[in-house]
Design a protein around this motif. Structure first.
Motif, mmCIF file in Angstrom:
data_model
loop_
_atom_site.group_PDB
_atom_site.id
_atom_site.type_symbol
_atom_site.label_atom_id
_atom_site.label_comp_id
_atom_site.label_asym_id
_atom_site.label_seq_id
_atom_site.Cartn_x
_atom_site.Cartn_y
_atom_site.Cartn_z
ATOM 1 N N GLY A 1 39.631 43.867 39.188
ATOM 2 C CA GLY A 1 40.520 44.966 39.558
ATOM 3 C C GLY A 1 41.331 45.463 38.391
ATOM 4 N N LEU A 2 40.688 45.653 37.243
ATOM 5 C CA LEU A 2 41.417 46.075 36.047
ATOM 6 C C LEU A 2 41.900 47.518 36.132
ATOM 7 N N GLY A 3 41.193 48.370 36.843
ATOM 8 C CA GLY A 3 41.625 49.758 36.988
ATOM 9 C C GLY A 3 42.573 49.920 38.168
ATOM 10 N N GLU A 4 43.183 51.076 38.263
ATOM 11 C CA GLU A 4 44.172 51.326 39.320
ATOM 12 C C GLU A 4 43.548 51.226 40.710
ATOM 13 N N GLU A 5 42.361 51.837 40.897
ATOM 14 C CA GLU A 5 41.721 51.776 42.217
ATOM 15 C C GLU A 5 41.344 50.337 42.557
ATOM 16 N N GLY A 6 40.811 49.620 41.576
ATOM 17 C CA GLY A 6 40.442 48.224 41.810
ATOM 18 C C GLY A 6 41.631 47.375 42.206
ATOM 19 N N ARG A 7 42.777 47.605 41.555
ATOM 20 C CA ARG A 7 43.987 46.843 41.894
ATOM 21 C C ARG A 7 44.434 47.136 43.321
ATOM 22 N N ALA A 8 44.323 48.393 43.737
ATOM 23 C CA ALA A 8 44.705 48.740 45.111
ATOM 24 C C ALA A 8 43.816 48.005 46.109
ATOM 25 N N ARG A 9 42.534 47.905 45.791
ATOM 26 C CA ARG A 9 41.596 47.216 46.698
ATOM 27 C C ARG A 9 41.882 45.718 46.750
ATOM 28 N N ILE A 10 42.102 45.102 45.576
ATOM 29 C CA ILE A 10 42.336 43.657 45.608
ATOM 30 C C ILE A 10 43.721 43.340 46.159
ATOM 31 N N ARG A 11 44.662 44.277 46.041
ATOM 32 C CA ARG A 11 45.979 44.057 46.662
ATOM 33 C C ARG A 11 45.811 43.948 48.172
ATOM 34 N N LEU A 12 45.045 44.857 48.759
ATOM 35 C CA LEU A 12 44.789 44.792 50.196
ATOM 36 C C LEU A 12 44.156 43.446 50.546
ATOM 37 N N GLN A 13 43.177 43.042 49.780
ATOM 38 C CA GLN A 13 42.493 41.777 50.026
ATOM 39 C C GLN A 13 43.461 40.596 49.966
ATOM 40 N N HIS A 14 44.308 40.559 48.952
ATOM 41 C CA HIS A 14 45.216 39.423 48.794
ATOM 42 C C HIS A 14 46.321 39.406 49.848
ATOM 43 N N VAL A 15 46.811 40.572 50.237
ATOM 44 C CA VAL A 15 47.821 40.619 51.304
ATOM 45 C C VAL A 15 47.207 40.117 52.614
#
Length: 197
Positions: A93-107
């Motif tokens: 999730g190095l890019g902004e979109e990737g971080r948004a996706r992994i944030r959802l996953q981790h929450v």
């Protein structure tokens, strides 16, 4: 996010975008349709016009995320023999979109552990997909005879899965954390090095 103009029907994708942001910020349990509506600048009834319940909207967010994850997958035939684990960096999730996706996953991981059936199914499926990608690469390294001594296909796949999960957490907490260097060095440790010249 562009807000829909009042009096115009909401596009389903627009509602899903807003809901994904709300769920990633609050988790499923603490999120409300009112928060999604507020993010869109519309009424709760407008959101309900597209999705009859919060659970239905949540499932739509998860379905879209599954589709995105499917697009991230790399066919086993395209694995780089010289560095079979290198392409796994896309899961950090190095890019902004990737971080948004992994944030959802981790929450959602916390809610999955707490017992929510939908989030548990989603997280287990997401983990299975990522583990399969790692396992394919470990099998390839083993078949080539370059898997580092002491590692089996199963143990290396599990260790790399845990490493990726931990690095994702780091980058969510600090986008400037040097996770790429840590990832590259760790992946190199799973590959047998050639003889020193």
């Amino acid at each position: 996010m562009a807000r829909p103009r009042r009096g115009h029907e909401l596009a389903a994708e627009t509602v899903i975008d807003a809901a994904a942001e709300v769920f990633a910020a609050n988790g499923f349990s603490a999120s409300t349709l009112d928060q999604v509506a507020e993010r869109l600048g519309v009424t709760r009834q407008s959101v309900l016009g597209r999705f009859p319940s919060k659970r239905d909207l949540f499932r739509a967010v998860l379905d879209r995320d599954r589709h995105w994850a499917d697009q991230m997958l790399i066919a086993a035939a395209s694995i780089d023999d010289a560095s079979p684990f290198a392409s796994l960096i896309r899961f950090l999730g190095l890019g902004e979109e990737g971080r948004a996706r992994i944030r959802l996953q981790h929450v959602l991981q916390g809610e999955a552990i707490a017992g929510d059936a939908d989030t548990r199914a989603f997280i287990l499926e997401r983990n299975r997909v990522i583990h399969d990608q790692i396992f394919q690469r470990a099998q390839r390294a083993d078949a080539l005879g370059i898997l580092a001594p002491g590692w089996t296909v199963a143990s290396s796949a599990t260790a790399i899965m845990a490493l990726i999960n931990g690095l994702q957490t780091l980058i969510l907490l600090d986008p400037d954390a040097p996770v790429k260097d840590a990832f590259d060095r760790a992946m190199a440790g799973f590959i047998l090095k050639g003889e020193e010249e």
